[in-house]
Scaffold this motif. Structure first.
Motif, PDB file in Angstrom:
ATOM      1  N   ILE A  32       0.806  -1.209   0.000  1.00 14.04           N
ATOM      2  CA  ILE A  32       0.000   0.000   0.000  1.00 14.04           C
ATOM      3  C   ILE A  32       0.847   1.272   0.000  1.00 14.04           C
ATOM      4  CG2 ILE A  32      -2.052  -1.018   1.035  1.00 14.04           C
ATOM      5  CD1 ILE A  32      -1.160   0.021   3.725  1.00 14.04           C
ATOM      6  N   ASN A  53      -9.650   9.506   6.266  1.00 12.80           N
ATOM      7  CA  ASN A  53      -8.615   8.533   6.598  1.00 12.80           C
ATOM      8  C   ASN A  53      -7.235   9.080   6.253  1.00 12.80           C
ATOM      9  OD1 ASN A  53     -10.057   5.789   7.312  1.00 12.80           O
ATOM     10  ND2 ASN A  53     -11.196   6.697   5.612  1.00 12.80           N
ATOM     11  N   PHE A  77      -6.146   9.215   2.326  1.00 13.54           N
ATOM     12  CA  PHE A  77      -6.574   8.218   1.353  1.00 13.54           C
ATOM     13  C   PHE A  77      -8.053   7.917   1.549  1.00 13.54           C
ATOM     14  CE2 PHE A  77      -5.435   5.779   5.080  1.00 13.54           C
ATOM     15  CZ  PHE A  77      -6.315   4.701   5.115  1.00 13.54           C
ATOM     16  N   ASN A  78      -8.670   7.428   0.502  1.00 15.21           N
ATOM     17  CA  ASN A  78     -10.085   7.043   0.534  1.00 15.21           C
ATOM     18  C   ASN A  78     -10.204   5.542   0.349  1.00 15.21           C
ATOM     19  OD1 ASN A  78     -11.170   9.791   0.651  1.00 15.21           O
ATOM     20  ND2 ASN A  78     -10.493   9.983  -1.469  1.00 15.21           N
ATOM     21  N   TRP A  79     -11.133   4.955   1.077  1.00 19.37           N
ATOM     22  CA  TRP A  79     -11.409   3.537   0.867  1.00 19.37           C
ATOM     23  C   TRP A  79     -12.847   3.241   1.276  1.00 19.37           C
ATOM     24  CZ3 TRP A  79     -10.467  -0.914   4.588  1.00 19.37           C
ATOM     25  CH2 TRP A  79     -10.646  -0.520   5.919  1.00 19.37           C
ATOM     26  N   ASP A  80     -13.378   2.111   0.810  1.00 16.91           N
ATOM     27  CA  ASP A  80     -14.782   1.773   1.034  1.00 16.91           C
ATOM     28  C   ASP A  80     -14.957   0.757   2.156  1.00 16.91           C
ATOM     29  OD1 ASP A  80     -13.799  -0.523  -0.088  1.00 16.91           O
ATOM     30  OD2 ASP A  80     -15.012  -0.427  -1.914  1.00 16.91           O
ATOM     31  N   ASP A  82     -13.172  -2.015   2.448  1.00 22.63           N
ATOM     32  CA  ASP A  82     -12.835  -3.354   1.972  1.00 22.63           C
ATOM     33  C   ASP A  82     -11.346  -3.424   1.644  1.00 22.63           C
ATOM     34  OD1 ASP A  82     -12.856  -5.904   0.992  1.00 22.63           O
ATOM     35  OD2 ASP A  82     -13.799  -5.370  -0.924  1.00 22.63           O
ATOM     36  N   LYS A  83     -10.965  -3.003   0.474  1.00 19.14           N
ATOM     37  CA  LYS A  83      -9.565  -3.074   0.044  1.00 19.14           C
ATOM     38  C   LYS A  83      -8.870  -1.742   0.323  1.00 19.14           C
ATOM     39  CE  LYS A  83      -6.696  -3.792  -4.063  1.00 19.14           C
ATOM     40  NZ  LYS A  83      -5.766  -4.726  -3.411  1.00 19.14           N
ATOM     41  N   ILE A  84      -7.739  -1.778   1.047  1.00 23.30           N
ATOM     42  CA  ILE A  84      -6.962  -0.566   1.267  1.00 23.30           C
ATOM     43  C   ILE A  84      -6.226  -0.239  -0.030  1.00 23.30           C
ATOM     44  CG2 ILE A  84      -5.126   0.527   2.594  1.00 23.30           C
ATOM     45  CD1 ILE A  84      -5.764  -1.323   4.894  1.00 23.30           C
ATOM     46  N   PRO A  85      -6.365   0.978  -0.547  1.00 29.08           N
ATOM     47  CA  PRO A  85      -5.744   1.299  -1.838  1.00 29.08           C
ATOM     48  C   PRO A  85      -4.250   1.532  -1.703  1.00 29.08           C
ATOM     49  CG  PRO A  85      -6.754   3.254  -0.919  1.00 29.08           C
ATOM     50  CD  PRO A  85      -7.089   2.121   0.023  1.00 29.08           C
TER      51      PRO A  85
END
Length: 228
Positions: A32, A53, A77-80, A82-85
């Motif tokens: 990441i 975040n 960072f943005n995430w939903d 589920d998966k950390i970008p």
């Protein structure tokens, strides 16, 4: 469960794994963050605050920086959930404040977005941090300070262990021009000092605090506060 960690040996990058149990087994989910620039370690960690975040890590990019002289960096960072970008490094870091800063409350001196030449210390067994190793030309910046519609009448600072003659100067947005307030400090100074505010400090500004004085360490700086 998510575990975020420094990976890859030396130099380190950031990676994460997931598990349905805190006891594992853990499944590797990927990189990441790349290897920290100018540093062989990265030691990251993330927080969520105000619905946003942020990933904290360190690198060695500041002047005189390196693997053993690291400084903190932050990326949003943005995430939903589920998966950390993958989170790229940026020169700017976080550009949008969480909220504007209130200068009419007592502010602990180490509160800052950026600084030069300063060190933070605290009294043993206590959590009252202060700035030390203050020399001529050192400075700090507090971002997005909201003075409101009314011009502040004065500003107070709290100093200790004054060793030499110096000043604490307050500027808006940059260190050019004249300060809006200037407080003299002498070796006899201790406790709270006060100065009138000159100029129209209204609305939202970055606030810079500049220290000037004789050669050598000047004094410790504990807090500041503007007054209506």
């Amino acid at each position: 469960y998510y575990i975020v960690y420094a990976a890859g040996g030396v130099p380190e990058h950031m990676a994460y794994s997931t598990s349905s149990s805190i006891n594992g087994p853990w499944k590797y989910q990927g990189r990441i963050m790349d290897e920290a620039k100018g540093s062989f370690t990265i030691h990251g960690g993330s927080i969520e605050i105000g619905g946003r975040n942020f990933m904290f890590y360190h690198d060695g990019l500041l002047p005189n920086g390196g693997g053993f002289r690291r400084s903190t960096s932050i990326e949003e960072f943005n995430w939903d959930g589920d998966k950390i970008p993958f989170i790229p490094f940026t020169k700017e870091g976080v550009t949008k404040p969480l909220r504007n800063f209130n200068p009419y409350q007592k502010v602990s001196a180490p509160t800052m977005a950026e600084s030069y030449g300063l060190k933070t210390d605290r009294n043993a067994g206590k959590d009252n941090h202060y700035l030390t190793s203050i020399n001529n030309g050192d400075w700090l910046k507090v971002r997005s300070v909201d003075f409101g519609n009314n011009v502040p009448s004065a500003v107070t600072v709290e100093v200790s262990d004054a060793q030499r003659n110096g000043t604490v100067e307050f500027y808006l947005d940059n260190l050019e021009g004249r300060p809006i307030a200037k407080i003299e400090v002498t070796p006899d100074s201790k406790g709270q000092l006060k100065s009138q505010v000159k100029g129209k400090a209204t609305g939202v500004h970055d606030l810079l605090i500049l220290f000037r004085g004789d050669d050598g360490e000047l004094f410790n700086f504990k807090s500041w506060q503007f007054l209506h």
